[in-house]
Scaffold this active site. Structure first.
Site, PDB file in Angstrom:
ATOM      1  N   THR A 177       0.974  -1.038   0.327  1.00  0.00           N
ATOM      2  CA  THR A 177       0.038  -0.071  -0.052  1.00  0.00           C
ATOM      3  C   THR A 177       0.962   1.355  -0.092  1.00  0.00           C
ATOM      4  O   THR A 177       1.851   1.193   0.462  1.00  0.00           O
ATOM      5  CB  THR A 177      -0.850  -0.095   1.257  1.00  0.00           C
ATOM      6  OG1 THR A 177      -1.844  -1.152   0.889  1.00  0.00           O
ATOM      7  CG2 THR A 177      -1.566   1.138   1.565  1.00  0.00           C
ATOM      8  N   ARG A 205     -14.077  -7.680  -0.087  1.00  0.00           N
ATOM      9  CA  ARG A 205     -13.372  -7.437   1.171  1.00  0.00           C
ATOM     10  C   ARG A 205     -12.565  -5.952   0.911  1.00  0.00           C
ATOM     11  O   ARG A 205     -12.159  -5.514  -0.104  1.00  0.00           O
ATOM     12  CB  ARG A 205     -12.199  -8.522   1.616  1.00  0.00           C
ATOM     13  CG  ARG A 205     -11.315  -8.078   2.688  1.00  0.00           C
ATOM     14  CD  ARG A 205     -10.182  -7.286   2.169  1.00  0.00           C
ATOM     15  NE  ARG A 205      -9.201  -7.004   3.307  1.00  0.00           N
ATOM     16  CZ  ARG A 205      -7.947  -6.280   3.366  1.00  0.00           C
ATOM     17  NH1 ARG A 205      -7.958  -5.749   2.387  1.00  0.00           N
ATOM     18  NH2 ARG A 205      -7.482  -6.047   4.536  1.00  0.00           N
ATOM     19  N   GLY A 207     -10.279  -3.149   3.298  1.00  0.00           N
ATOM     20  CA  GLY A 207      -9.334  -3.034   4.077  1.00  0.00           C
ATOM     21  C   GLY A 207      -9.365  -1.581   4.913  1.00  0.00           C
ATOM     22  O   GLY A 207     -10.505  -1.074   5.047  1.00  0.00           O
ATOM     23  N   GLY A 231      -4.828  -5.026   7.229  1.00  0.00           N
ATOM     24  CA  GLY A 231      -6.036  -4.179   7.326  1.00  0.00           C
ATOM     25  C   GLY A 231      -6.870  -4.315   8.434  1.00  0.00           C
ATOM     26  O   GLY A 231      -7.420  -3.465   8.977  1.00  0.00           O
TER      27      GLY A 231
HETATM   28  N1  ASP Z   1      -3.699  -1.935   4.639  1.00  0.00           N
HETATM   29  C1  ASP Z   1      -3.918  -2.781   3.325  1.00  0.00           C
HETATM   30  C2  ASP Z   1      -5.261  -3.714   3.347  1.00  0.00           C
HETATM   31  O1  ASP Z   1      -5.239  -4.269   4.306  1.00  0.00           O
HETATM   32  C3  ASP Z   1      -2.886  -3.572   2.746  1.00  0.00           C
HETATM   33  C4  ASP Z   1      -1.499  -2.962   2.782  1.00  0.00           C
HETATM   34  O2  ASP Z   1      -1.180  -2.033   3.806  1.00  0.00           O
HETATM   35  O3  ASP Z   1      -0.679  -3.316   2.013  1.00  0.00           O
HETATM   36  O4  ASP Z   1      -5.932  -3.640   2.425  1.00  0.00           O
END
Ligand code: ASP
Length: 310
Positions: A177, A205, A207, A231
């Site tokens: 992310t 889903r 996050g 997430g």
């Molecule tokens: N926080 C993001 C999610 O759960 C994933 C990430 O930080 O790469 O969608």
């Protein structure tokens, strides 16, 4: 402390020097430097922190190395669904989109939700229709395709497993992310986050990244925060807002508050990852409980760094 400053991240996780080639490391470093400059050059001209974080995140979304925009991971049905959010700490205005497809820069769309609609969060097809009405740039599926992420998804396809970004191939955890936080010359702070989410995710889903208070938060009184990591725990811990609360109600500094949330509260619920933050005085925090986090900061007082490992 600085008059203006920007910090960015490109995801946290098991990022080890031993898994990295010199060439790949350079590619990541260059991409992070470019994103920092995209935001910093605006701040230098006196442009707002909101525009600066949007520009930095757009730059990272355009880079195929990161799990956001182009280069997003594949969902269980083989599509790429993206989440993004942005918040203005001066006005407490916010915009977010979830599960959007074919949007070149989801952060631009999140910004449009904030600036051009009466809503905070739009989802899926409705968000897409709003994007078209606002002239937001779309791209065909091919644009988002990366062999690397496709191969990761192929390993999980047909199973009930989901995985966070790079961890499929490497058997470890990396969260790709992207996010940015900034303080501008006018004393306003802002935060933005963008992601493709989890490989092989299903049932729509979503996050923490598009959820105001979980993955992103900004308030001039306290801090601007952008998170990366697993997430679900970040949602349950209302992570970004919790940092703000620790500052507002308990008088903690930015550094202390981020440290408590990342190294204590999140770890207690298996929340792996990290976050970046700034406050209105130009303090910066970049803290994670995983092996590494792609990160960098550029400040008007000369602090300037791009880091990957612990
Ligand atoms: N926080 C993001 C999610 O759960 C994933 C990430 O930080 O790469 O969608």
């Amino acid at each position: 402390m600085s008059d203006f400053t920007i910090a960015i991240h490109g995801g946290a996780g098991t990022i080890l020097r031993s898994d990295m080639t010199a060439d790949l490391e350079r590619e990541y470093t260059d991409a992070l430097e470019q994103a920092l400059m995209a935001g910093y050059s605006l701040l230098e001209k006196g442009i707002s922190s909101v525009d600066a974080v949007k520009a930095a995140v757009t730059s990272l979304e355009d880079c195929i190395l990161f799990n956001a925009g182009r280069g997003s991971v594949f969902a269980a049905d083989g599509s790429q669904e993206m989440d993004a959010s942005i918040m203005d700490g001066g006005t407490l205005m916010a915009g977010a989109v979830s599960a959007v497809k074919n949007i070149k820069n989801p952060v631009e769309l999140a910004y449009a939700v904030m600036a051009k609609s009466r809503h905070v969060m739009l989802n899926g097809q409705g968000a897409y229709e709003f994007a078209l009405s606002q002239g937001i740039k779309t791209e065909k599926d091919d644009y988002f395709f990366s062999k690397f992420r496709y191969d990761q998804w192929k390993q999980l396809q047909g199973t009930d497993e989901t995985a966070l970004d790079h961890n499929v191939a490497a058997g470890d955890k990396k969260f790709g992310t992207v996010g940015a936080v900034a303080l501008d010359k006018h004393g306003n702070i802002a935060a933005a986050t963008s992601t493709g989410g989890m490989t092989n995710k299903k049932w729509g889903r979503i996050g923490d990244s598009p959820i105001i208070g979980a993955g992103t938060y900004a308030n001039n009184k306290t801090c601007a925060i952008s998170c990366t990591g697993h997430g679900e725990p970040f949602i349950r811990a209302v992570t970004a807002y919790d940092v703000s609360c620790l500052m507002e109600y308990k008088g903690h500094s930015l550094q202390e508050a981020v440290h408590i949330v990342v190294h204590d509260k999140l770890l207690k619920i298996d929340g792996e990852g990290g976050m970046i933050g700034v406050d209105a005085q130009g303090n910066v925090a970049m803290i994670f409980n995983s092996e590494g986090m792609y990160r960098g900061m550029k400040c008007s007082d000369g602090r300037n760094e791009v880091l990957i490992y612990k």
